[in-house]
Motif scaffolding. Sequence first.
Motif, PDB file in Angstrom:
ATOM      1  N   ALA A 117      13.166   8.139  -6.473  1.00 20.05           N
ATOM      2  CA  ALA A 117      14.437   8.750  -6.884  1.00 20.05           C
ATOM      3  C   ALA A 117      14.825   8.364  -8.305  1.00 20.05           C
ATOM      4  CB  ALA A 117      15.547   8.361  -5.907  1.00 20.05           C
ATOM      5  N   GLU A 118      14.449   7.163  -8.728  1.00 22.56           N
ATOM      6  CA  GLU A 118      14.799   6.689 -10.063  1.00 22.56           C
ATOM      7  C   GLU A 118      13.692   6.950 -11.082  1.00 22.56           C
ATOM      8  OE1 GLU A 118      16.038   2.650  -9.848  1.00 22.56           O
ATOM      9  OE2 GLU A 118      17.671   3.044  -8.436  1.00 22.56           O
ATOM     10  N   GLY A 119      12.645   7.668 -10.638  1.00 21.45           N
ATOM     11  CA  GLY A 119      11.602   8.081 -11.566  1.00 21.45           C
ATOM     12  C   GLY A 119      10.581   7.024 -11.925  1.00 21.45           C
ATOM     13  N   ARG A 120      10.529   5.931 -11.164  1.00 18.90           N
ATOM     14  CA  ARG A 120       9.573   4.867 -11.470  1.00 18.90           C
ATOM     15  C   ARG A 120       8.307   4.950 -10.641  1.00 18.90           C
ATOM     16  NH1 ARG A 120      14.529   1.819 -11.653  1.00 18.90           N
ATOM     17  NH2 ARG A 120      14.207   1.162  -9.490  1.00 18.90           N
ATOM     18  N   PHE A 121       8.272   5.862  -9.672  1.00 14.10           N
ATOM     19  CA  PHE A 121       7.078   6.037  -8.853  1.00 14.10           C
ATOM     20  C   PHE A 121       6.908   7.525  -8.561  1.00 14.10           C
ATOM     21  CE2 PHE A 121       4.179   5.621  -5.275  1.00 14.10           C
ATOM     22  CZ  PHE A 121       3.422   4.514  -5.645  1.00 14.10           C
ATOM     23  N   ARG A 122       5.664   7.988  -8.633  1.00 10.37           N
ATOM     24  CA  ARG A 122       5.385   9.411  -8.452  1.00 10.37           C
ATOM     25  C   ARG A 122       5.619   9.812  -7.000  1.00 10.37           C
ATOM     26  NH1 ARG A 122       1.950  12.069 -12.435  1.00 10.37           N
ATOM     27  NH2 ARG A 122       1.596  13.567 -10.761  1.00 10.37           N
ATOM     28  N   SER A 123       6.374  10.887  -6.802  1.00  9.95           N
ATOM     29  CA  SER A 123       6.670  11.334  -5.446  1.00  9.95           C
ATOM     30  C   SER A 123       5.423  11.854  -4.749  1.00  9.95           C
ATOM     31  CB  SER A 123       7.746  12.429  -5.473  1.00  9.95           C
ATOM     32  OG  SER A 123       7.305  13.555  -6.213  1.00  9.95           O
ATOM     33  N   ASP A 124       4.518  12.533  -5.497  1.00  9.41           N
ATOM     34  CA  ASP A 124       3.311  13.060  -4.873  1.00  9.41           C
ATOM     35  C   ASP A 124       2.387  11.933  -4.405  1.00  9.41           C
ATOM     36  OD1 ASP A 124       2.862  12.351  -7.488  1.00  9.41           O
ATOM     37  OD2 ASP A 124       2.070  14.288  -8.131  1.00  9.41           O
ATOM     38  N   LEU A 125       2.318  10.851  -5.161  1.00  9.70           N
ATOM     39  CA  LEU A 125       1.514   9.714  -4.731  1.00  9.70           C
ATOM     40  C   LEU A 125       2.161   9.029  -3.533  1.00  9.70           C
ATOM     41  CD1 LEU A 125      -0.822   7.754  -5.053  1.00  9.70           C
ATOM     42  CD2 LEU A 125       0.520   6.526  -6.785  1.00  9.70           C
ATOM     43  N   PHE A 126       3.484   8.911  -3.548  1.00 11.55           N
ATOM     44  CA  PHE A 126       4.193   8.302  -2.420  1.00 11.55           C
ATOM     45  C   PHE A 126       3.903   9.056  -1.130  1.00 11.55           C
ATOM     46  CE2 PHE A 126       8.058   8.496   0.264  1.00 11.55           C
ATOM     47  CZ  PHE A 126       8.060   7.188   0.722  1.00 11.55           C
ATOM     48  N   HIS A 127       3.989  10.391  -1.165  1.00 11.36           N
ATOM     49  CA  HIS A 127       3.742  11.181   0.046  1.00 11.36           C
ATOM     50  C   HIS A 127       2.270  11.145   0.442  1.00 11.36           C
ATOM     51  CE1 HIS A 127       7.819  12.594   0.305  1.00 11.36           C
ATOM     52  NE2 HIS A 127       7.797  13.083  -0.918  1.00 11.36           N
ATOM     53  N   ARG A 128       1.381  11.039  -0.536  1.00 11.88           N
ATOM     54  CA  ARG A 128      -0.048  10.948  -0.237  1.00 11.88           C
ATOM     55  C   ARG A 128      -0.365   9.634   0.486  1.00 11.88           C
ATOM     56  NH1 ARG A 128      -4.497  14.324  -0.148  1.00 11.88           N
ATOM     57  NH2 ARG A 128      -3.500  15.466  -1.861  1.00 11.88           N
ATOM     58  N   LEU A 129       0.350   8.568   0.137  1.00  6.74           N
ATOM     59  CA  LEU A 129       0.092   7.259   0.744  1.00  6.74           C
ATOM     60  C   LEU A 129       0.801   7.068   2.079  1.00  6.74           C
ATOM     61  CD1 LEU A 129       0.423   4.952  -2.398  1.00  6.74           C
ATOM     62  CD2 LEU A 129      -1.682   5.477  -1.158  1.00  6.74           C
ATOM     63  N   SER A 130       1.931   7.721   2.272  1.00  8.08           N
ATOM     64  CA  SER A 130       2.784   7.423   3.427  1.00  8.08           C
ATOM     65  C   SER A 130       2.602   8.413   4.569  1.00  8.08           C
ATOM     66  CB  SER A 130       4.250   7.366   2.994  1.00  8.08           C
ATOM     67  OG  SER A 130       4.630   8.581   2.362  1.00  8.08           O
ATOM     68  N   VAL A 131       1.360   8.837   4.816  1.00 10.46           N
ATOM     69  CA  VAL A 131       1.086   9.687   5.981  1.00 10.46           C
ATOM     70  C   VAL A 131       1.440   8.932   7.259  1.00 10.46           C
ATOM     71  CG1 VAL A 131      -0.714  10.902   7.270  1.00 10.46           C
ATOM     72  CG2 VAL A 131      -0.731  10.952   4.770  1.00 10.46           C
ATOM     73  N   TYR A 132       1.075   7.656   7.294  1.00  8.69           N
ATOM     74  CA  TYR A 132       1.389   6.801   8.452  1.00  8.69           C
ATOM     75  C   TYR A 132       1.867   5.455   7.909  1.00  8.69           C
ATOM     76  CZ  TYR A 132       1.034   5.229  13.306  1.00  8.69           C
ATOM     77  OH  TYR A 132       1.323   4.788  14.582  1.00  8.69           O
ATOM     78  N   PRO A 133       3.123   5.359   7.517  1.00  4.84           N
ATOM     79  CA  PRO A 133       3.617   4.083   6.958  1.00  4.84           C
ATOM     80  C   PRO A 133       3.715   3.007   8.037  1.00  4.84           C
ATOM     81  CG  PRO A 133       5.418   5.643   7.219  1.00  4.84           C
ATOM     82  CD  PRO A 133       4.167   6.399   7.557  1.00  4.84           C
ATOM     83  N   ILE A 134       3.458   1.780   7.638  1.00  4.28           N
ATOM     84  CA  ILE A 134       3.557   0.633   8.540  1.00  4.28           C
ATOM     85  C   ILE A 134       4.506  -0.380   7.921  1.00  4.28           C
ATOM     86  CG2 ILE A 134       2.316  -1.378   9.435  1.00  4.28           C
ATOM     87  CD1 ILE A 134      -0.071   0.356   9.927  1.00  4.28           C
ATOM     88  N   THR A 135       5.498  -0.807   8.687  1.00  5.22           N
ATOM     89  CA  THR A 135       6.432  -1.825   8.235  1.00  5.22           C
ATOM     90  C   THR A 135       6.143  -3.123   8.975  1.00  5.22           C
ATOM     91  OG1 THR A 135       8.169  -0.204   7.754  1.00  5.22           O
ATOM     92  CG2 THR A 135       8.846  -2.493   8.041  1.00  5.22           C
ATOM     93  N   VAL A 136       5.901  -4.193   8.223  1.00  3.00           N
ATOM     94  CA  VAL A 136       5.614  -5.502   8.808  1.00  3.00           C
ATOM     95  C   VAL A 136       6.942  -6.222   9.027  1.00  3.00           C
ATOM     96  CG1 VAL A 136       4.301  -7.635   8.597  1.00  3.00           C
ATOM     97  CG2 VAL A 136       3.457  -5.544   7.517  1.00  3.00           C
ATOM     98  N   PRO A 137       7.254  -6.633  10.258  1.00  4.08           N
ATOM     99  CA  PRO A 137       8.559  -7.257  10.524  1.00  4.08           C
ATOM    100  C   PRO A 137       8.696  -8.610   9.835  1.00  4.08           C
ATOM    101  CG  PRO A 137       7.137  -7.447  12.444  1.00  4.08           C
ATOM    102  CD  PRO A 137       6.426  -6.548  11.471  1.00  4.08           C
ATOM    103  N   THR A 138       9.919  -8.943   9.500  1.00  4.39           N
ATOM    104  CA  THR A 138      10.198 -10.262   8.939  1.00  4.39           C
ATOM    105  C   THR A 138      10.104 -11.307  10.055  1.00  4.39           C
ATOM    106  OG1 THR A 138      12.570 -10.039   9.367  1.00  4.39           O
ATOM    107  CG2 THR A 138      11.746  -9.272   7.231  1.00  4.39           C
TER     108      THR A 138
END
Length: 529
Positions: free
Chosen positions: A343-364
């Motif tokens: 949203a702030e223009g520091r990361f490409r949206s197309d790359l973000f969507h290409r990487l986040s097909v199956y996002p995994i969040t590691v719990p704290t």
Amino acid sequence: MQDISVSTLIDMTIGLARGDNEQDRFNSLLDAIRKAIQCDCVALLSLQGDTLVPLAMQGLTRDTLGRRFKIAEHPRFAEICASKTAVRFDADSELPDPFDNLLLDYEGDLPMHSCMGLPLIYSDKLLGVLTLDSLSPGVFEQIPTRSLEALSAIAASTLKVALSVSQLEQQAKQTQQRFEELNEESWDRDGGEIIGDSSAMQNLKADIEVVAPSNFNILIHGETGVGKELVARSLHHLSPRKKHPLVYVNCAAIPENLVESELFGHVKGAFTGAEKSRLGKFALADGGTLFLDEIGELPLAAQSKILRALQNNEIQPVGQDKVETIDVRVLAATNRDLKEEVAEGRFRSDLFHRLSVYPITVPTLRERNGDIVLLAGYFLEQARRKLGIVQIKLGKEAQMVLSQYNWPGNVRELEHVINRAALKARARGRGGKLITISAEEIGELRALLDLPQSLDIPASTASHEIDASLGLRESTEAYQRQMIIEALNKAEFNWAQAARQLKTDRANLTRLAKRLGLEVTKQHHIKQH
């Protein structure tokens, strides 16, 4: 005389068949054993390579489940594993008992007691061991050998159903293949088993099992120190690419002018200092997996090149006209909110969507209810081995202190705390056989963060009124300093909590504070450089 009746063995078999899952069957087995044989503790361990791993236990401290017992380091386990029948140890045996001082509700050295171990053999292969301990000497001596053989057969069959021989062989092969699969840089970092059975970790393991066999690129998100690299290792080893390299890249450590060369390689003479051609990380990972840690730190120009590699399976080394085809699965990790970065223009949206097909969040770690003691046991065993300690355990007060702490540094911080406490306890123990870590060795955890209880904030900086004559940049930085100071005070100097108040993550907040020249000292002052 103790004996195991036929009806008891039948009831045991029926109970095992009714188990809903592996853990239920293991617990049913131990329940039946304790009903049939008088004992104070019983443990079921599986053989994984040269190590015995606890699967279920009764009568032992919970941190025992987190320990891993190398057979060569425990003579009693070695004798059990080398035997074909039950091994009864004399009450006055000089061989150290691996479970001494780990019994529930018992402090100090154990008196004379009974110990017995059963090798669990299926189709002439050792799958694991079953151990029984009793504080009553000689209690196992009169049990008929035939009854113990029946008990061993039932236990071995249970273990066989839960963990097939092919699965155990596969795990052993994976352990051996790590030396072939991982380059030296990656292997130097501790990898291996994901310790924890909390609901949060069960969900994480389930996600890993679902997505690992696929060829999807994965985005792994989590706070600093939660174990994102360990998740990447697990994804790689459970994938069809496990026989090929897992190449690690710390994106935050690459100078911006060398990012393209580091990732895609270069030819001789491509730039000043390029005295010979060099393969990039994508080429090194061809056929395997590339782990891009801290991907949020990459400049936009490098992000576009990575996007091309993911879309077309092509790379172009610096200074080379020819395009090369590669087959690489990318696992990316970050502690940043990449949606916000996009949203702030520091990361490409197309790359973000290409990487986040199956996002995994590691719990704290604070979200992993019950896992702290297991992890403490795992790190204790590592510390015991490294420091040459015969036996080491956590005192009850120390366990309470660990369980009540918020762990802003997550698993990595817990490991450091345990290692420091083990060193202190060894120094205090003066060479004794058993070393018990007390709350005193754990220390005041707030102090480990190197943060004071409060800060003296000069009145001139306590207001949000900014002197506009400073200019836009200086005024903005002054405002940011004030916001950080106030957030830290409200959060009682918990960086993670302050970051949440400011709607950022802990790593970004500490980096920003450092860039702004803020340093929190123990003298209750903020230094500005």
